[in-house]
Scaffold this active site. Structure first.
Site, PDB file in Angstrom:
ATOM      1  N   ARG A   1       0.830  -1.203   0.000  1.00 49.55           N
ATOM      2  CA  ARG A   1       0.000   0.000   0.000  1.00 49.55           C
ATOM      3  C   ARG A   1       0.875   1.269   0.000  1.00 49.55           C
ATOM      4  NH1 ARG A   1      -2.124   2.127   4.469  1.00 49.55           N
ATOM      5  NH2 ARG A   1      -2.269   0.134   5.544  1.00 49.55           N
TER       6      ARG A   1
ATOM      7  N   TYR B   1     -12.279  17.598 -17.476  1.00 49.28           N
ATOM      8  CA  TYR B   1     -12.894  16.273 -17.490  1.00 49.28           C
ATOM      9  C   TYR B   1     -14.089  16.279 -16.534  1.00 49.28           C
ATOM     10  CZ  TYR B   1     -13.105  11.211 -16.545  1.00 49.28           C
ATOM     11  OH  TYR B   1     -13.522   9.924 -16.370  1.00 49.28           O
TER      12      TYR B   1
ATOM     13  N   ASP C   1      -3.795  18.732 -14.904  1.00 52.90           N
ATOM     14  CA  ASP C   1      -4.033  17.396 -15.456  1.00 52.90           C
ATOM     15  C   ASP C   1      -3.339  17.395 -16.823  1.00 52.90           C
ATOM     16  OD1 ASP C   1      -5.038  15.221 -16.896  1.00 52.90           O
ATOM     17  OD2 ASP C   1      -6.963  15.264 -15.851  1.00 52.90           O
TER      18      ASP C   1
ATOM     19  N   LYS D   1      -4.403   6.207 -20.135  1.00 59.89           N
ATOM     20  CA  LYS D   1      -4.493   6.675 -21.526  1.00 59.89           C
ATOM     21  C   LYS D   1      -3.175   6.357 -22.260  1.00 59.89           C
ATOM     22  CE  LYS D   1      -8.325   8.564 -20.000  1.00 59.89           C
ATOM     23  NZ  LYS D   1      -9.061   7.633 -19.162  1.00 59.89           N
TER      24      LYS D   1
HETATM   25  C1  LIG Z   1      -8.354  14.263 -18.884  1.00 60.56           C
HETATM   26  C2  LIG Z   1      -8.650  13.142 -17.949  1.00 60.56           C
HETATM   27  N1  LIG Z   1      -8.183  13.194 -16.695  1.00 60.56           N
HETATM   28  C3  LIG Z   1      -8.424  12.210 -15.809  1.00 60.56           C
HETATM   29  C4  LIG Z   1      -9.178  11.100 -16.154  1.00 60.56           C
HETATM   30  C5  LIG Z   1      -9.466  10.057 -15.119  1.00 60.56           C
HETATM   31  O1  LIG Z   1      -8.595   8.987 -15.235  1.00 60.56           O
HETATM   32  P1  LIG Z   1      -8.942   7.496 -14.755  1.00 60.56           P
HETATM   33  O2  LIG Z   1     -10.032   7.006 -15.664  1.00 60.56           O
HETATM   34  O3  LIG Z   1      -7.657   6.764 -14.899  1.00 60.56           O
HETATM   35  O4  LIG Z   1      -9.410   7.573 -13.347  1.00 60.56           O
HETATM   36  C6  LIG Z   1      -9.664  10.979 -17.459  1.00 60.56           C
HETATM   37  C7  LIG Z   1     -10.432   9.790 -17.846  1.00 60.56           C
HETATM   38  O5  LIG Z   1     -11.018   9.711 -18.914  1.00 60.56           O
HETATM   39  C8  LIG Z   1      -9.418  12.044 -18.373  1.00 60.56           C
HETATM   40  O6  LIG Z   1      -9.904  12.015 -19.623  1.00 60.56           O
END
Ligand SMILES: Cc1ncc(COP(=O)(O)O)c(C=O)c1O
Length: 388
Positions: free
Chosen positions: A57, A110, A181, A206
């Site tokens: 963890r 997002y 992000d 991704k």
């Molecule tokens: C720009 C962006 N940030 C964060 C996330 C979240 O990531 P996760 O699906 O790995 O939790 C996504 C998911 O589609 C995303 O498109």
């Protein structure tokens, strides 16, 4: 000494000291705990758990190799890997905020990020979404209790860029912390930390993983920040990445530069085709000279990737659905950034008013361009658009 290039970081062998018997890829350490020869050594390890292997963890050798690689790519001092991008973002926000704090969040992030900020209301944390990506609008959203500016650049669905240098200047001036992000650009094409952003967050589900076989997230920043995050949000919330997923991530990272170059080239070709198509009103791809942030893209990113959107002239759910349903080489599905081409629209038939109020066209369709034959993808889009 010359610093390692991104390609060298992605492809380097991990067994420099011979600890893995010359294994060309590092082994998966699947053990949940580590044992100690003496009580004294155990106590020392618990005191400095971020530097010692105690329990999965907290730390795990396979996960740590992936963390080091990502930190190096992003030019950050330290990285922690989480069980998802959302877990990483949650930890980064909770580590940066306390009750009474206010967040300025860039518009069109997002969707789940927005929901997370809303959820944090119940702990006394408030937020304001900016009305655009411009610096004056970011500044206008700030309040005396603002602690943090949360960015995504390019933004989701609309793919507008935030001027990172400008935000860093504003944040330093006003004492705000900054989190970005950086999933879309990957650390290959955008390096926000050397530009002065405090923390970079990724969904490694991704491009970094790149094969649709992994869900994970990363937070990258200074050693001081990451050490505090480790003892609080990482160990206490418990959303650690598992070693098997770290192994998948390491495999994905080896081909990242090659894959990203192909995504970049393929998506740009498709975007250029769409821009010429009579059924298309507009293409939101920051690599096109027609994009409002094209110059900023050239300045702050070294490449573009495979995710972008276009808007139909006929902006109705029926037409959007007809186009998507006619496509044969694009799969309908969430997520993006992998070898397969995907298609989605934020228009679900019942939310057109909502989209319009947020400045998103109901005729918007998002494409994630994979690694297939671009000519075939273009032919498919042409038949879907012409027939619908
Ligand atoms: C720009 C962006 N940030 C964060 C996330 C979240 O990531 P996760 O699906 O790995 O939790 C996504 C998911 O589609 C995303 O498109």
């Amino acid at each position: 000494m010359q610093s390692e290039s991104d390609i060298e970081i992605c492809t380097r062998l991990e067994d420099a000291s011979g600890a893995f018997y010359g294994a060309v890829i590092p082994p998966l350490y699947g053990n949940s705990l580590f044992v100690f020869p003496t009580v004294e050594e155990y106590i020392q390890a618990r005191k400095e758990e971020h530097r010692h292997y105690v329990y999965w963890r907290g730390t795990n050798p396979t996960v740590e190799i992936a963390e080091r690689k990502l930190a190096a790519l992003e030019r950050g001092e330290s990285c922690k890997l989480f069980a998802s991008g959302m877990a990483a973002l949650t930890a980064a926000l909770l580590g940066s905020l306390r009750a009474g704090d206010h967040v300025v969040c860039i518009c069109h992030v997002y969707e789940e990020t927005k929901k997370l900020l809303h959820y944090l209301n119940k702990f006394g944390i408030s937020y304001t979404m900016t009305s655009s990506v411009s610096l004056p609008d970011i500044e206008a959203a700030a309040r005396p209790e603002t602690k943090l500016v949360l960015l995504e650049s390019p933004t989701s669905f609309t793919f507008r860029l935030v001027d990172l240098e400008g935000v860093v200047r504003l944040a330093k001036d006003r004492g705000f912390k900054t989190i970005i992000d950086n999933t879309w650009a990957t650390p290959l094409y955008q390096k926000p930390l050397p530009a002065g952003i405090d923390l970079a967050v990724h969904s490694v589900s991704k491009y970094l993983g790149g094969h649709s076989d992994l869900v994970g997230g990363a937070v990258i920043g200074s050693s001081r920040e990451l050490e505090s995050l480790f003892y609080q949000e990482y160990l206490l919330l418990g959303a650690a990445l598992a070693p098997y997923e770290a192994g998948q991530l390491l495999k994905g990272l080896r081909t990242l530069p090659l894959r990203m170059e192909a995504h970049r080239r393929n998506a740009l070709e498709v975007a250029e085709f769409l821009e010429r198509h009579p059924a298309v009103a507009r293409v939101n791809h920051p690599g096109l000279p027609s994009h409002p942030d094209y110059k900023l893209a050239l300045k702050q990113m070294s490449g573009t990737t495979g995710l972008f959107s276009f808007e139909l002239n006929e902006a109705s759910f029926e037409t959007v659905a007809r186009v998507i349903n006619r496509l044969q080489r694009f799969q309908i599905g969430v997520s993006w950034g992998s070898f397969e081409s995907l298609v989605l629209s934020p228009n679900e038939g019942t939310n057109e008013e909502q989209l319009l109020s947020e400045g998103i066209s109901p005729g918007l369709i998002r494409l994630s361009i994979g690694l297939e034959d671009t000519e075939a993808l273009i032919r498919d889009l042409d038949q879907a658009l012409s027939g619908a």
